[in-house]
Design a protein around this motif. Sequence first.
Motif, PDB file in Angstrom:
ATOM      1  N   UNK A   1       0.821  -1.222   0.000  1.00 23.27           N
ATOM      2  CA  UNK A   1       0.000   0.000   0.000  1.00 23.27           C
ATOM      3  C   UNK A   1       0.847   1.261   0.000  1.00 23.27           C
ATOM      4  N   UNK A   2       2.031   1.176  -0.584  1.00 24.71           N
ATOM      5  CA  UNK A   2       2.907   2.325  -0.709  1.00 24.71           C
ATOM      6  C   UNK A   2       3.065   2.731  -2.155  1.00 24.71           C
ATOM      7  N   UNK A   3       3.909   3.734  -2.382  1.00 25.75           N
ATOM      8  CA  UNK A   3       4.146   4.214  -3.743  1.00 25.75           C
ATOM      9  C   UNK A   3       5.619   4.561  -3.919  1.00 25.75           C
ATOM     10  N   UNK A   4       6.051   4.534  -5.173  1.00 28.78           N
ATOM     11  CA  UNK A   4       7.368   5.030  -5.570  1.00 28.78           C
ATOM     12  C   UNK A   4       7.141   6.123  -6.601  1.00 28.78           C
ATOM     13  N   UNK A   5       7.650   7.313  -6.318  1.00 29.47           N
ATOM     14  CA  UNK A   5       7.506   8.434  -7.236  1.00 29.47           C
ATOM     15  C   UNK A   5       8.886   8.918  -7.642  1.00 29.47           C
ATOM     16  N   UNK A   6       9.065   9.105  -8.934  1.00 28.35           N
ATOM     17  CA  UNK A   6      10.319   9.603  -9.485  1.00 28.35           C
ATOM     18  C   UNK A   6      10.083  10.988 -10.060  1.00 28.35           C
ATOM     19  N   UNK A   7      11.039  11.891  -9.802  1.00 27.39           N
ATOM     20  CA  UNK A   7      10.922  13.258 -10.303  1.00 27.39           C
ATOM     21  C   UNK A   7      12.317  13.825 -10.490  1.00 27.39           C
ATOM     22  N   UNK A   8      12.379  14.919 -11.220  1.00 30.64           N
ATOM     23  CA  UNK A   8      13.661  15.579 -11.443  1.00 30.64           C
ATOM     24  C   UNK A   8      14.139  16.240 -10.160  1.00 30.64           C
ATOM     25  N   UNK A   9      15.446  16.196  -9.923  1.00 32.50           N
ATOM     26  CA  UNK A   9      16.049  16.836  -8.762  1.00 32.50           C
ATOM     27  C   UNK A   9      16.735  18.116  -9.214  1.00 32.50           C
ATOM     28  N   UNK A  10      16.273  19.234  -8.695  1.00 31.26           N
ATOM     29  CA  UNK A  10      16.834  20.527  -9.100  1.00 31.26           C
ATOM     30  C   UNK A  10      18.252  20.700  -8.523  1.00 31.26           C
ATOM     31  N   UNK A  11      19.265  21.151  -9.316  1.00 34.65           N
ATOM     32  CA  UNK A  11      19.159  21.555 -10.739  1.00 34.65           C
ATOM     33  C   UNK A  11      19.267  20.378 -11.703  1.00 34.65           C
ATOM     34  N   UNK A  12      19.829  19.247 -11.248  1.00 36.87           N
ATOM     35  CA  UNK A  12      19.877  18.081 -12.118  1.00 36.87           C
ATOM     36  C   UNK A  12      19.987  16.840 -11.245  1.00 36.87           C
ATOM     37  N   UNK A  13      19.638  15.719 -11.812  1.00 36.81           N
ATOM     38  CA  UNK A  13      19.653  14.475 -11.059  1.00 36.81           C
ATOM     39  C   UNK A  13      18.254  13.891 -10.933  1.00 36.81           C
ATOM     40  N   UNK A  14      18.125  12.934 -10.041  1.00 34.09           N
ATOM     41  CA  UNK A  14      16.863  12.226  -9.844  1.00 34.09           C
ATOM     42  C   UNK A  14      16.470  12.267  -8.371  1.00 34.09           C
ATOM     43  N   UNK A  15      15.155  12.393  -8.136  1.00 30.54           N
ATOM     44  CA  UNK A  15      14.605  12.372  -6.780  1.00 30.54           C
ATOM     45  C   UNK A  15      13.599  11.231  -6.712  1.00 30.54           C
ATOM     46  N   UNK A  16      13.888  10.237  -5.897  1.00 31.56           N
ATOM     47  CA  UNK A  16      13.011   9.078  -5.720  1.00 31.56           C
ATOM     48  C   UNK A  16      12.382   9.154  -4.335  1.00 31.56           C
ATOM     49  N   UNK A  17      11.057   9.056  -4.270  1.00 29.66           N
ATOM     50  CA  UNK A  17      10.330   9.164  -2.998  1.00 29.66           C
ATOM     51  C   UNK A  17       9.550   7.884  -2.743  1.00 29.66           C
ATOM     52  N   UNK A  18       9.883   7.212  -1.644  1.00 28.18           N
ATOM     53  CA  UNK A  18       9.158   6.022  -1.201  1.00 28.18           C
ATOM     54  C   UNK A  18       8.150   6.462  -0.142  1.00 28.18           C
ATOM     55  N   UNK A  19       6.882   6.191  -0.370  1.00 22.97           N
ATOM     56  CA  UNK A  19       5.823   6.648   0.536  1.00 22.97           C
ATOM     57  C   UNK A  19       5.091   5.454   1.127  1.00 22.97           C
ATOM     58  N   UNK A  20       4.906   5.487   2.456  1.00 21.41           N
ATOM     59  CA  UNK A  20       4.163   4.448   3.168  1.00 21.41           C
ATOM     60  C   UNK A  20       3.130   5.106   4.083  1.00 21.41           C
ATOM     61  N   UNK A  21       2.001   4.439   4.328  1.00 16.16           N
ATOM     62  CA  UNK A  21       1.003   5.007   5.252  1.00 16.16           C
ATOM     63  C   UNK A  21       1.481   4.909   6.701  1.00 16.16           C
ATOM     64  N   UNK A  22       0.989   5.827   7.517  1.00 18.02           N
ATOM     65  CA  UNK A  22       1.317   5.788   8.954  1.00 18.02           C
ATOM     66  C   UNK A  22       0.157   5.247   9.778  1.00 18.02           C
ATOM     67  N   UNK A  23      -0.957   4.929   9.113  1.00 24.16           N
ATOM     68  CA  UNK A  23      -2.107   4.340   9.786  1.00 24.16           C
ATOM     69  C   UNK A  23      -2.569   3.133   8.989  1.00 24.16           C
ATOM     70  N   UNK A  24      -3.058   2.142   9.709  1.00 26.96           N
ATOM     71  CA  UNK A  24      -3.563   0.933   9.039  1.00 26.96           C
ATOM     72  C   UNK A  24      -4.879   1.240   8.353  1.00 26.96           C
ATOM     73  N   UNK A  25      -5.234   0.417   7.365  1.00 25.51           N
ATOM     74  CA  UNK A  25      -6.498   0.592   6.657  1.00 25.51           C
ATOM     75  C   UNK A  25      -7.659   0.571   7.625  1.00 25.51           C
ATOM     76  N   UNK A  26      -8.556   1.610   7.500  1.00 28.87           N
ATOM     77  CA  UNK A  26      -9.718   1.690   8.367  1.00 28.87           C
ATOM     78  C   UNK A  26      -9.463   2.368   9.688  1.00 28.87           C
TER      79      UNK A  26
END
Length: 450
Positions: free
Chosen positions: A424-449
């Motif tokens: 139930x997480x995500x991986x997001x890739x984006x440009x890193x200013x001024x150059x490079x790559x920014x990878x963000x691993x996202x996880x929830x802090x609360x259980x479903x419900x």
Amino acid sequence: MIERLRRWIGTFGIRAQIVMLLVGTQLLAHAVTFGFMLYLSSELGRKSEVIRDLSDPMFSVLRVLGDDPAKLDVLVDQDRRFSLVDEAPRVSSLPEVDAVVTEAIGSGPVADVVAFALPASADWPPAPRVQPFGLASRAPNGRWLIFTPRPNVITRTLPRVASTLALSLLALPLMLMSVWAGAWLVAPIARLSAATNAFARDIQAPDMAVEGALEVRRAIIAFNHMQHKLRRLIDDRASTLASIGHDMRTPLTRLRLRLETAQLGDAKAPVERDLSVLETMIDDALRFMRDDQHQVDLQNIDLTALCQTAVDAMRDQGQDVVMSSTSRVVAIGDLTLTMRALDNILNNAVKHADAAVVAVENNLDSATAQITVTDTGPGIPAHLIAFVQQPFNRLPTVAAGDTGDKSGFGLGLAIASDLMARQSGTLELAANTPHGLKATLTLPTQRDGA
């Protein structure tokens, strides 16, 4: 306004929406009924009815007691609504009251009766839009019999209001039963949603029990069939990859043995490198297959400690990786899968940029926690970010200059993205200013419900 209300309702589950619908419609129906009853009780046509009810005791007394002064004295002593005075009250023009009095006099043996207005501060029983009034009749002895209605006079308004309240109290259990029935009907849908989330995390999740309405049962049967089909496809893929890996290792081993005894001169090193590339491809493919077989175990993860462990491991290997945050952040996820995803992202960063910076933060607004890995390498064009997260896809520039030791085989980002999605997480890739790559691993802090 309607769109904002629609978005707000969309934040609730189907069970809560049905409960709100049932409660809202019941309350609206009762409000309309109650308002309609009050309107009927206060309509203009009700004035004469209320006046007649209030005046009836005076007319009854005059019909029964007639002109007997002695009986009038007894009545005054026993009923505080009646009194005898020497002077006539000041007669007022009250058309509605006068009409009722005229009608009563004409229908029976009632002496002349006149109406007079009471002060606004007088006690007055519930009478919709009826001006406070009293009635007076001249007795044979010259005195005036005065009748003043009191608050204990029961009009037809009170029974109607009481019946409306009784109807509301009777409908309350029906409303509660409707809410319970609605929640019971949508319970299988809620369980289907939970089963879908469980299957997304664990391919071996058990089948759902077939229950509920006809459409829901059909959906559950289709869902169970889909689970079986996906399991067969994944098992077939795993068996195929395992067979290929096993069958390819044997000839690779023979090639290495022959390479040791062959006299190739300067060509020996490139051949050994190609063999290493083939072995690495086999290992990556088998690791990708094994990750699919891992059963997700959600638990509280100290992301700060996990990242620090990964950073220390990379630094022990001589890599330039640093940790920029030390505050403790806890998320809900699978420890093994999160560690593998982070390792893949870090390896990708140091492979293409020779350095990486790791940061951990907690987002209270979205109830999520993020691990951010930034580098100053060549980066990935925005239109190719989704492309490189698919298995065996590489950037065209990387594939064109493939040397086998730096480019990889297009599995690192794909594996990391799949591992995050399974918990139930995500991986997001984006440009890193001024150059490079920014990878963000996202996880929830609360259980479903929660």
